[in-house]
Design a protein around this motif. Structure first.
Motif, PDB file in Angstrom:
ATOM      1  N   ALA A  17       0.530  -1.364   0.215  1.00 15.36           N
ATOM      2  CA  ALA A  17       0.103  -0.074   0.110  1.00 15.36           C
ATOM      3  C   ALA A  17       0.662   1.216  -0.438  1.00 15.36           C
ATOM      4  O   ALA A  17       2.247   0.625   0.389  1.00 15.36           O
ATOM      5  CB  ALA A  17      -0.752   0.142   0.887  1.00 15.36           C
ATOM      6  N   VAL A  18       0.248   2.188  -0.096  1.00 19.91           N
ATOM      7  CA  VAL A  18       0.564   3.338  -0.669  1.00 19.91           C
ATOM      8  C   VAL A  18       1.061   4.899   0.876  1.00 19.91           C
ATOM      9  O   VAL A  18      -0.496   4.937   1.588  1.00 19.91           O
ATOM     10  CB  VAL A  18       0.288   4.827  -1.260  1.00 19.91           C
ATOM     11  N   SER A  19       1.363   4.297   2.135  1.00 15.85           N
ATOM     12  CA  SER A  19       1.212   5.024   3.522  1.00 15.85           C
ATOM     13  C   SER A  19       0.858   6.466   2.773  1.00 15.85           C
ATOM     14  O   SER A  19       1.182   7.721   2.169  1.00 15.85           O
ATOM     15  CB  SER A  19       2.211   5.347   4.620  1.00 15.85           C
ATOM     16  N   LEU A  20      -0.093   7.898   3.408  1.00 13.61           N
ATOM     17  CA  LEU A  20      -0.512   8.753   3.316  1.00 13.61           C
ATOM     18  C   LEU A  20       0.664   9.463   3.917  1.00 13.61           C
ATOM     19  O   LEU A  20       0.663  10.623   4.498  1.00 13.61           O
ATOM     20  CB  LEU A  20      -1.807   9.283   3.903  1.00 13.61           C
ATOM     21  N   HIS A  21       1.458   8.800   6.115  1.00 10.33           N
ATOM     22  CA  HIS A  21       1.927   9.726   6.549  1.00 10.33           C
ATOM     23  C   HIS A  21       2.778  10.054   5.869  1.00 10.33           C
ATOM     24  O   HIS A  21       3.593   9.353   5.393  1.00 10.33           O
ATOM     25  CB  HIS A  21       2.885   8.130   7.477  1.00 10.33           C
ATOM     26  N   GLU A  22       3.691  11.510   5.734  1.00  5.19           N
ATOM     27  CA  GLU A  22       4.818  12.476   5.511  1.00  5.19           C
ATOM     28  C   GLU A  22       5.071  12.016   3.765  1.00  5.19           C
ATOM     29  O   GLU A  22       5.822  12.398   3.119  1.00  5.19           O
ATOM     30  CB  GLU A  22       6.042  11.357   5.696  1.00  5.19           C
ATOM     31  N   LEU A  23       3.092  11.647   3.421  1.00  7.91           N
ATOM     32  CA  LEU A  23       3.538  12.155   1.720  1.00  7.91           C
ATOM     33  C   LEU A  23       4.188  13.759   1.601  1.00  7.91           C
ATOM     34  O   LEU A  23       3.233  14.606   1.989  1.00  7.91           O
ATOM     35  CB  LEU A  23       2.106  11.650   1.002  1.00  7.91           C
ATOM     36  N   ARG A  24       4.261  14.024   0.553  1.00  5.63           N
ATOM     37  CA  ARG A  24       4.538  15.160  -0.610  1.00  5.63           C
ATOM     38  C   ARG A  24       4.992  15.114  -1.290  1.00  5.63           C
ATOM     39  O   ARG A  24       4.856  14.209  -2.760  1.00  5.63           O
ATOM     40  CB  ARG A  24       5.859  15.953   0.714  1.00  5.63           C
ATOM     41  N   PHE A  25       3.879  16.119  -2.752  1.00  4.52           N
ATOM     42  CA  PHE A  25       3.759  16.245  -3.638  1.00  4.52           C
ATOM     43  C   PHE A  25       3.526  17.749  -4.161  1.00  4.52           C
ATOM     44  O   PHE A  25       2.282  17.752  -3.275  1.00  4.52           O
ATOM     45  CB  PHE A  25       2.956  14.666  -4.199  1.00  4.52           C
ATOM     46  N   GLY A  26       4.620  18.216  -4.769  1.00  2.81           N
ATOM     47  CA  GLY A  26       3.798  19.426  -5.326  1.00  2.81           C
ATOM     48  C   GLY A  26       5.054  20.378  -6.060  1.00  2.81           C
ATOM     49  O   GLY A  26       5.955  19.377  -5.673  1.00  2.81           O
ATOM     50  N   PRO A  27       4.873  21.462  -6.473  1.00  2.78           N
ATOM     51  CA  PRO A  27       5.604  22.550  -6.957  1.00  2.78           C
ATOM     52  C   PRO A  27       7.386  22.587  -6.050  1.00  2.78           C
ATOM     53  O   PRO A  27       6.984  22.281  -4.939  1.00  2.78           O
ATOM     54  CB  PRO A  27       5.551  23.590  -7.604  1.00  2.78           C
ATOM     55  N   ASP A  28       7.863  22.913  -7.139  1.00  4.47           N
ATOM     56  CA  ASP A  28       9.179  23.291  -5.697  1.00  4.47           C
ATOM     57  C   ASP A  28      10.348  23.828  -7.073  1.00  4.47           C
ATOM     58  O   ASP A  28      10.008  24.674  -8.078  1.00  4.47           O
ATOM     59  CB  ASP A  28      10.451  21.455  -5.646  1.00  4.47           C
ATOM     60  N   GLY A  29      11.228  24.608  -6.505  1.00  2.99           N
ATOM     61  CA  GLY A  29      11.968  25.354  -7.725  1.00  2.99           C
ATOM     62  C   GLY A  29      12.849  25.139  -8.555  1.00  2.99           C
ATOM     63  O   GLY A  29      12.628  26.195  -9.412  1.00  2.99           O
TER      64      GLY A  29
END
Length: 142
Positions: free
Chosen positions: A119-131
């Motif tokens: 499974a994919v854990s939602l704990h410490e999930l990070r996804f988005g734009p960066d520099g």
């Protein structure tokens, strides 16, 4: 400090499970890299050939939810259909979701070299734009 390539992925140390990071110039490329990172944690594709193609749609949602939806689909198809993506193409869908296309091979055509994610854990999930574009980090329960 060494500069990372514009697109890529890696495994990072984690106590009990597997943690992956992915990055790319755009959101869709980062999702595709995350798929490759997930599969690279437990499969050696040496000698594997594409046996089929597949496509699916992830409904609109927040960006982290879209990433989890795609990774969950990889795990689901592996468990239920015995297939794994050799290559992944991700496009933004008109409704705000994602359209994912895969070239796939059977799980019997590859060598397992690590713990299979459950499974994919939602704990410490990070996804988005960066520099430098987009990046994400996901913990996989094994």
């Amino acid at each position: 400090m060494e500069r990372r390539p514009p697109r890529g992925h890696r495994m990072v140390p984690h106590t009990a499970d597997v943690r992956i990071e992915a990055w790319a110039p755009d959101r869709e490329g980062c999702v595709a890299e995350a798929v490759t990172a997930l599969v690279d944690t437990f499969v050696d594709f040496t000698g594997a050939v594409s046996e089929a193609t597949g496509e699916f749609h992830v409904p609109p949602g927040d960006d982290p939810d879209l990433l989890v939806g795609v990774l969950d689909e990889v795990i689901f198809r592996m468990e239920t259909e015995g297939e794994l993506p050799l290559s992944t193409e991700v496009r933004a869908a008109d409704d705000g979701g994602l359209t994912v296309r895969w070239r796939t091979t059977g799980t019997d055509a590859v060598e397992l070299v690590g713990a299979v994610p459950k499974a994919v854990s939602l704990h410490e999930l990070r996804f988005g734009p960066d520099g430098d574009g987009w990046s994400g980090a996901v913990t996989l329960d094994v």
